[in-house]
Design an enzyme around this catalytic site. Structure first.
Site, PDB file in Angstrom:
ATOM      1  N   ASP A  15       0.856  -1.178   0.000  1.00 47.05           N
ATOM      2  CA  ASP A  15       0.000   0.000   0.000  1.00 47.05           C
ATOM      3  C   ASP A  15       0.902   1.242   0.000  1.00 47.05           C
ATOM      4  O   ASP A  15       2.101   1.158   0.317  1.00 47.05           O
ATOM      5  CB  ASP A  15      -0.885  -0.034   1.250  1.00 47.05           C
ATOM      6  CG  ASP A  15      -1.674   1.234   1.431  1.00 47.05           C
ATOM      7  OD1 ASP A  15      -2.440   1.587   0.520  1.00 47.05           O
ATOM      8  OD2 ASP A  15      -1.519   1.885   2.491  1.00 47.05           O
ATOM      9  N   ASP A  17      -0.093   5.339   0.775  1.00 46.81           N
ATOM     10  CA  ASP A  17      -0.252   6.347   1.818  1.00 46.81           C
ATOM     11  C   ASP A  17      -0.502   5.689   3.171  1.00 46.81           C
ATOM     12  O   ASP A  17      -1.415   4.893   3.327  1.00 46.81           O
ATOM     13  CB  ASP A  17      -1.419   7.279   1.464  1.00 46.81           C
ATOM     14  CG  ASP A  17      -1.343   8.615   2.187  1.00 46.81           C
ATOM     15  OD1 ASP A  17      -0.446   8.799   3.020  1.00 46.81           O
ATOM     16  OD2 ASP A  17      -2.194   9.476   1.923  1.00 46.81           O
ATOM     17  N   ASP A 213      -1.686  -0.310   6.048  1.00 52.73           N
ATOM     18  CA  ASP A 213      -1.893   0.356   7.339  1.00 52.73           C
ATOM     19  C   ASP A 213      -3.359   0.439   7.736  1.00 52.73           C
ATOM     20  O   ASP A 213      -3.676   0.952   8.807  1.00 52.73           O
ATOM     21  CB  ASP A 213      -1.335   1.788   7.276  1.00 52.73           C
ATOM     22  CG  ASP A 213      -2.180   2.685   6.369  1.00 52.73           C
ATOM     23  OD1 ASP A 213      -2.226   2.405   5.154  1.00 52.73           O
ATOM     24  OD2 ASP A 213      -2.801   3.642   6.872  1.00 52.73           O
TER      25      ASP A 213
END
Length: 343
Positions: A15, A17, A213
């Site tokens: 991933d 950001d 995240d």
């Protein structure tokens, strides 16, 4: 000797950001982690729900942060959404684009004809985030959908992280069209499978590790795709979110950041921990240190992360959702305070 976590898998799906960077700043250790994998011959794919920018823009941003990347290593929800429609419609068929020029370019690259109005007789609607989407754009899409056009949304992200805070994301406008049409779209991005499946195929991977995240998109998406997953605590989801995570959004590994990729896999695994004991009740967990620490554990250091893994392992065996956590001694009190689980 135990293998490093990244060496146990044939590709890393990362991933962006919150995992590799936050806003305009690289997450500590991200560049070194990615460079190490690439230097050892490992395969990397950058996987993003962002459908507003072309892969070249993703590469440019990563490279500007000293994170090495090429166009071939980028997988976006725009690519996945366009591919879904290319599989069911022929070359030259028109698709109404609700999104940026970059999204339209993905359709054109696959032989479909991007249009912006219902008068063009679109066979489908492809919806992605754009800051310039207007009521008139939504109205054209609404008419196309009411006329029976297929509908693919690049993602259902309700919010979009920005320097100013969380702003409306693509999912907010998807919801508006759902209310106006009584229909729901097929979704290409996380947590649905198309984006992750395409990334794995692109990498030639049979056993990739997905790193993200956010529990509800990154980890849930990996679970749906049958992939192992690592949650890093550098972005959206925190310790309390993790402990309360439903079964479909629970990672295999948890770490502070990407430096865990070079450490033995068992160090990040969500399982019992030798340094901590957890007693699980119906609605309460009690954490106690096993033996004595030479010094008081750092509030958010590796001892605290080990405690978090132990708490998750214990709670996930017997329950789900929110649970009260008690400290059985001063060491536990220190780490629970650092994890935000006690005042």
């Amino acid at each position: 000797m135990s293998q490093a976590l990244d060496e146990e898998h044939d590709a890393l799906l990362l991933d962006l950001d919150g995992t590799l960077y936050r806003g305009g700043t690289a997450v500590a250790g991200a560049e070194a982690a990615v460079s190490r994998v690439r230097a050892s011959g490992g395969t990397v794919r950058y996987v993003t729900n962002n459908a507003s920018k072309p892969s070249e823009a993703v590469v440019e941003k990563l490279n500007s942060l000293s994170i090495p990347a090429t166009n071939a290593e980028v997988s976006t929800s725009a690519q996945a959404g366009a591919a879904l429609l290319a599989e069911r419609f022929g070359r030259g068929d028109s698709v109404l684009v609700l999104g940026t020029a970059a999204l339209a370019d993905e359709l054109a690259a696959l032989g479909l004809r991007p249009v912006r109005d219902v008068a063009s007789g679109p066979s489908a609607v492809l919806q992605g985030h754009s800051e310039s989407t207007t009521w008139s754009d939504l109205a054209e899409a609404c008419l196309a959908l009411r006329a029976g056009a297929d509908w693919v949304a690049c993602n259902r992200d309700a919010t979009l992280p920005t320097e100013r805070g969380q702003l409306p994301g693509n999912g907010a406008l998807v919801y508006a069209l759902e209310m106006a049409t009584g229909r729901s779209p097929e979704v290409a991005g996380k947590p649905e499978r198309p984006l992750l499946d395409r990334a794995a195929v692109s990498a030639g991977a049979a056993d990739p590790l997905f790193v993200g995240d956010r529990l509800e998109t990154d980890i849930a998406g990996a679970r749906r795709a049958g992939m192992a997953s690592l949650l890093v605590l550098t972005g959206v989801s925190g310790p309390l979110d993790l402990l309360a995570a439903p079964e479909q959004a629970r990672p295999d590994f948890v770490a502070a950041d990407l430096t865990a990729l070079s450490a033995p896999a068992e160090e990040s695994a969500v399982t019992e921990q030798s340094a901590w004991n957890v007693e699980a009740g119906a609605a309460e967990l009690t954490l106690t240190a096993v033996g004595e620490f030479p010094t008081m554990p750092e509030p958010f250091g590796e001892s605290a992360l080990a405690a978090l893994r132990a708490l998750c392992a214990a709670w996930w065996r017997v329950g789900s959702g929110d649970v009260r956590v008690r400290a059985g001694d001063d060491a536990a009190k220190s780490v629970l305070h650092g994890l935000g689980m006690q005042d």
